[in-house]
Motif scaffolding. Structure first.
Motif, PDB file in Angstrom:
ATOM      1  N   ARG A   1       0.807  -1.230   0.000  1.00  0.00           N
ATOM      2  CA  ARG A   1       0.000   0.000   0.000  1.00  0.00           C
ATOM      3  C   ARG A   1       0.837   1.275   0.000  1.00  0.00           C
ATOM      4  O   ARG A   1       0.295   2.375  -0.127  1.00  0.00           O
ATOM      5  N   TRP A   2       2.136   1.134   0.133  1.00  0.00           N
ATOM      6  CA  TRP A   2       3.047   2.280   0.110  1.00  0.00           C
ATOM      7  C   TRP A   2       3.082   2.810  -1.320  1.00  0.00           C
ATOM      8  O   TRP A   2       3.315   2.062  -2.266  1.00  0.00           O
ATOM      9  N   ASP A   3       2.840   4.107  -1.506  1.00  0.00           N
ATOM     10  CA  ASP A   3       2.777   4.656  -2.858  1.00  0.00           C
ATOM     11  C   ASP A   3       4.098   4.537  -3.612  1.00  0.00           C
ATOM     12  O   ASP A   3       4.116   4.554  -4.840  1.00  0.00           O
TER      13      ASP A   3
ATOM     14  N   THR B   1       5.734   1.948  -4.127  1.00  0.00           N
ATOM     15  CA  THR B   1       5.784   0.684  -4.863  1.00  0.00           C
ATOM     16  C   THR B   1       5.250   0.803  -6.280  1.00  0.00           C
ATOM     17  O   THR B   1       5.600   0.012  -7.144  1.00  0.00           O
ATOM     18  N   GLY B   2       4.357   1.764  -6.504  1.00  0.00           N
ATOM     19  CA  GLY B   2       3.757   1.919  -7.813  1.00  0.00           C
ATOM     20  C   GLY B   2       2.563   1.006  -8.055  1.00  0.00           C
ATOM     21  O   GLY B   2       1.971   1.040  -9.124  1.00  0.00           O
TER      22      GLY B   2
ATOM     23  N   SER C   1       0.079   0.549  -5.454  1.00  0.00           N
ATOM     24  CA  SER C   1      -0.936   0.825  -4.433  1.00  0.00           C
ATOM     25  C   SER C   1      -2.292   1.203  -5.027  1.00  0.00           C
ATOM     26  O   SER C   1      -3.331   0.792  -4.501  1.00  0.00           O
ATOM     27  N   ASP C   2      -2.300   1.940  -6.121  1.00  0.00           N
ATOM     28  CA  ASP C   2      -3.572   2.356  -6.715  1.00  0.00           C
ATOM     29  C   ASP C   2      -4.356   1.206  -7.347  1.00  0.00           C
ATOM     30  O   ASP C   2      -5.570   1.305  -7.509  1.00  0.00           O
TER      31      ASP C   2
END
Length: 191
Positions: free
Chosen positions: A57-59, A61-62, A64-65
């Motif tokens: 969920r950490w943005d 990582t790319g 999360s969305d």
């Protein structure tokens, strides 16, 4: 969780699904006897205890969305798999969570096999599950160790010295690879 999970709390439904996926990649012990996402297939903490969902969920990582869509897609695959194999699904649980561990493993193997059209997505989730356990990439290493991070602890990672720095008195290769530069400061910085 009770009742029709999908209709009551889709966020919790997806969280359980992603936890079950991470637990299939790096299994661990149940958090409590009622835990359904973590199958309890291995002793000690696995990917879920190591913070796999926090990392996913950490943005940075790319991915999360797109996690909600991946969880929904994984449950669709689980429904198809259950229909094909005759596996019974508890309707109060997300379909992937309702699969027993051997069935989860079999489905993940299919999804990550060469030639599967969605392989890249499932391999990416598997990599982040491993990364959470192997390196705690989403956390400061010293804090993760202080909290007893299961992966770092299992690998025997030592805690830093009292000042927060790691010093290795005995070289890892059994010999010093280079002499310390004479102008190196006491903090280890170059002069």
């Amino acid at each position: 969780m009770t009742g029709n999970t999908a209709g009551e709390n889709p966020a919790e439904y997806r969280t359980l699904t992603l936890e079950a996926y991470a637990d299939t990649i790096v299994p661990g012990e149940k958090r409590c006897p009622e835990d359904r996402a973590v199958a309890g297939a291995a002793p000690g903490g696995g990917a879920v205890a190591a913070g796999a969902l926090e990392l996913m969920r950490w943005d940075a990582t790319g991915i999360s969305d797109g996690l909600d869509e991946l969880a929904d897609l994984l449950n669709a695959h689980a429904r198809s798999y259950a229909s094909e194999t005759g596996a019974e699904l508890d309707p109060s649980l997300p379909p992937f969570v309702a699969l027993d561990f051997p069935h989860r493993t079999s489905l993940v193997q299919r999804l990550t096999s060469p030639g599967h059209p969605e392989k890249e997505f499932w391999v990416l989730l598997a990599l982040f599950s491993n990364m959470s356990f192997d390196s705690a990439a989403h956390r400061h290493t010293a804090e993760a160790l202080a909290d007893g991070h299961p992966g770092l602890t299992a690998m025997g990672m030592t805690r830093p010295d009292a000042d927060g720095l790691w010093r290795f008195v005995k070289p890892g290769y059994g010999r010093a690879l280079a002499r310390l530069h004479p102008d190196t400061t006491s903090s280890g910085s170059p002069a």
